[in-house]
Design a protein around this motif. Structure first.
Motif, PDB file in Angstrom:
ATOM      1  N   GLU A 154       0.843  -1.203   0.000  1.00 51.96           N
ATOM      2  CA  GLU A 154       0.000   0.000   0.000  1.00 51.96           C
ATOM      3  C   GLU A 154       0.878   1.254   0.000  1.00 51.96           C
TER       4      GLU A 154
ATOM      5  N   TYR B 282      -6.855  -2.444  -1.929  1.00 56.41           N
ATOM      6  CA  TYR B 282      -6.348  -2.974  -0.656  1.00 56.41           C
ATOM      7  C   TYR B 282      -7.476  -3.315   0.320  1.00 56.41           C
ATOM      8  N   GLN B 283      -8.726  -3.287  -0.160  1.00 57.39           N
ATOM      9  CA  GLN B 283      -9.860  -3.548   0.731  1.00 57.39           C
ATOM     10  C   GLN B 283      -9.946  -5.023   1.106  1.00 57.39           C
TER      11      GLN B 283
ATOM     12  N   LEU C 270      -8.054  -6.903   2.968  1.00 59.33           N
ATOM     13  CA  LEU C 270      -6.823  -7.678   3.236  1.00 59.33           C
ATOM     14  C   LEU C 270      -5.782  -6.763   3.874  1.00 59.33           C
ATOM     15  N   THR C 271      -4.786  -7.373   4.481  1.00 60.67           N
ATOM     16  CA  THR C 271      -3.676  -6.569   4.995  1.00 60.67           C
ATOM     17  C   THR C 271      -2.561  -6.612   3.959  1.00 60.67           C
ATOM     18  N   PRO C 272      -2.367  -5.490   3.235  1.00 62.39           N
ATOM     19  CA  PRO C 272      -1.297  -5.483   2.229  1.00 62.39           C
ATOM     20  C   PRO C 272       0.064  -5.347   2.904  1.00 62.39           C
TER      21      PRO C 272
ATOM     22  N   ALA D 157       3.392  -3.281   3.836  1.00 64.69           N
ATOM     23  CA  ALA D 157       3.719  -1.867   4.036  1.00 64.69           C
ATOM     24  C   ALA D 157       5.068  -1.623   3.355  1.00 64.69           C
TER      25      ALA D 157
ATOM     26  N   ASP E 220       8.104  -3.189   4.853  1.00 60.28           N
ATOM     27  CA  ASP E 220       8.377  -4.623   4.652  1.00 60.28           C
ATOM     28  C   ASP E 220       9.367  -4.817   3.508  1.00 60.28           C
TER      29      ASP E 220
ATOM     30  N   PRO F  72       2.021 -10.257   0.528  1.00 61.74           N
ATOM     31  CA  PRO F  72       1.160 -10.274   1.714  1.00 61.74           C
ATOM     32  C   PRO F  72       0.694 -11.725   1.922  1.00 61.74           C
TER      33      PRO F  72
ATOM     34  N   ARG G  23      -9.826 -11.950   0.325  1.00 65.46           N
ATOM     35  CA  ARG G  23     -10.367 -10.742   0.970  1.00 65.46           C
ATOM     36  C   ARG G  23     -11.463 -11.144   1.941  1.00 65.46           C
ATOM     37  N   LYS G  24     -11.452 -10.515   3.144  1.00 64.29           N
ATOM     38  CA  LYS G  24     -12.495 -10.812   4.128  1.00 64.29           C
ATOM     39  C   LYS G  24     -13.732 -10.024   3.798  1.00 64.29           C
TER      40      LYS G  24
END
Ligand code: NDP
Ligand code: 8X3
Length: 256
Positions: free
Chosen positions: A191, A210-211, A213-215, A217, A220, A244, A255-256
């Motif tokens: 992101e 990026y909705q 999910l945890t992309p 950073a 990283d 990720p 994706r949740k």
């Protein structure tokens, strides 16, 4: 571990995202930071922060990596204390559009090819001969998972990142017999301003990428670059692919 203290690290595209984090991560290791981008006002702020926080020397300049004479002039014109670049992080890059190839915009194609491929080549051509003369150096190219797998609409962006991968491999061959190392760090979804740039400033569309999910950073990826650079001199990390956890491939994201 190879110490980065007092080394000169040149980061292209340090005004945002992965480049900005990479400049910070190398400064945190005591490296002196040389950096460029087109938005010099952002570099000025970052330079002040790095000097203040880490007590390292920082030099920045405005540069469009697509402008070959400007690249040569900027590198040739560096003050003596900045000339001996130890590590080059070729990070400046972008994607434009996600159109299917038959509908692709020519301007988008030109911009991606000129920046991601030709810009990287111009900077490398200007910096690497000095590394060869000095008998030391490390080139870290920021590739992408898009340089390992193609995805629908990725066409030209993917091609530029496949090119970055090919150039990294080619450079390892051409520098064989020298102590100079060449690494490719290939991130999955990070992101940054990347999607905003891809979608020409459409923040709503960029946010959706990026909705759920945890992309990754940018830090990283900066970590991975520092890890490559701090291996002992006999170790060349050729490729690091970092994704990720929620991303299994360019086309499978949970994706949740
Ligand atoms: P950002 O848009 O946040 O940062 C891109 C950086 O590149 C900016 O500092 C920008 O500076 C610079 N840049 C772009 N064009 C030029 C140019 N012509 N001359 C000089 N600098 C330029 O995106 P990221 O941090 O995500 O992107 C950094 C790299 O990471 C790119 O190569 C990208 O392809 C790669 N990448 C990104 C991923 C992601 O998901 N975010 C995944 C995989 C790879 P300015 O506009 O001020 O010139
Ligand atoms: C950026 C990653 O998958 O959006 O290089 O192309 S992707």
């Amino acid at each position: 571990m190879y110490s980065l203290k007092d080394k000169i690290v040149f980061v292209t595209g340090a005004s945002s995202g992965i480049g900005e984090s990479t400049a910070q991560a190398f400064a945190a290791q005591g490296a002196n930071i040389l950096m460029c981008a087109r938005r010099a006002e952002r570099l000025e702020k970052l330079a002040q922060a790095l000097e203040y926080e880490y007590g390292v020397a920082v030099h920045y300049f405005r540069l469009d990596v697509r402008d070959q004479p400007a690249v040569d002039k900027a590198i040739a014109g560096l003050a003596p204390e900045w000339r001996a670049i130890d590590i080059l992080v070729n990070n400046a890059g972008l994607s434009r559009g996600l159109d299917k190839l038959p509908q692709g915009l020519l301007d988008d194609w030109e911009e991606m090819i000129d920046t991601n491929v030709k810009g990287l080549l111009y900077v490398s051509r200007a910096v690497i001969p000095g590394m060869i003369e000095r008998g030391r150096g490390h080139i870290i190219n920021i590739g992408s998972i898009a340089g390992h797998e193609v995805y629908p609409g990725g066409n030209v962006y993917c091609a530029t990142k496949f090119a970055v991968r090919a150039l990294s491999k080619g450079l390892r061959l051409d520098l064989s017999g020298t102590p100079i190392r060449v690494s490719e760090v290939a991130p999955g979804m990070v992101e940054t301003e990347f999607s905003l740039v891809r979608f020409h400033g459409d923040a709503e569309r960029a946010g959706k990428v990026y909705q759920g999910l945890t992309p990754l950073a940018p830090d990283d990826i900066a970590d991975a670059a520092v890890w490559c650079a701090t291996r002992p001199p006999h170790v060349n990390v050729s490729e690091v692919v970092v994704m990720p956890t929620a991303q299994a491939s360019t086309t499978l994201v949970h994706r949740k």
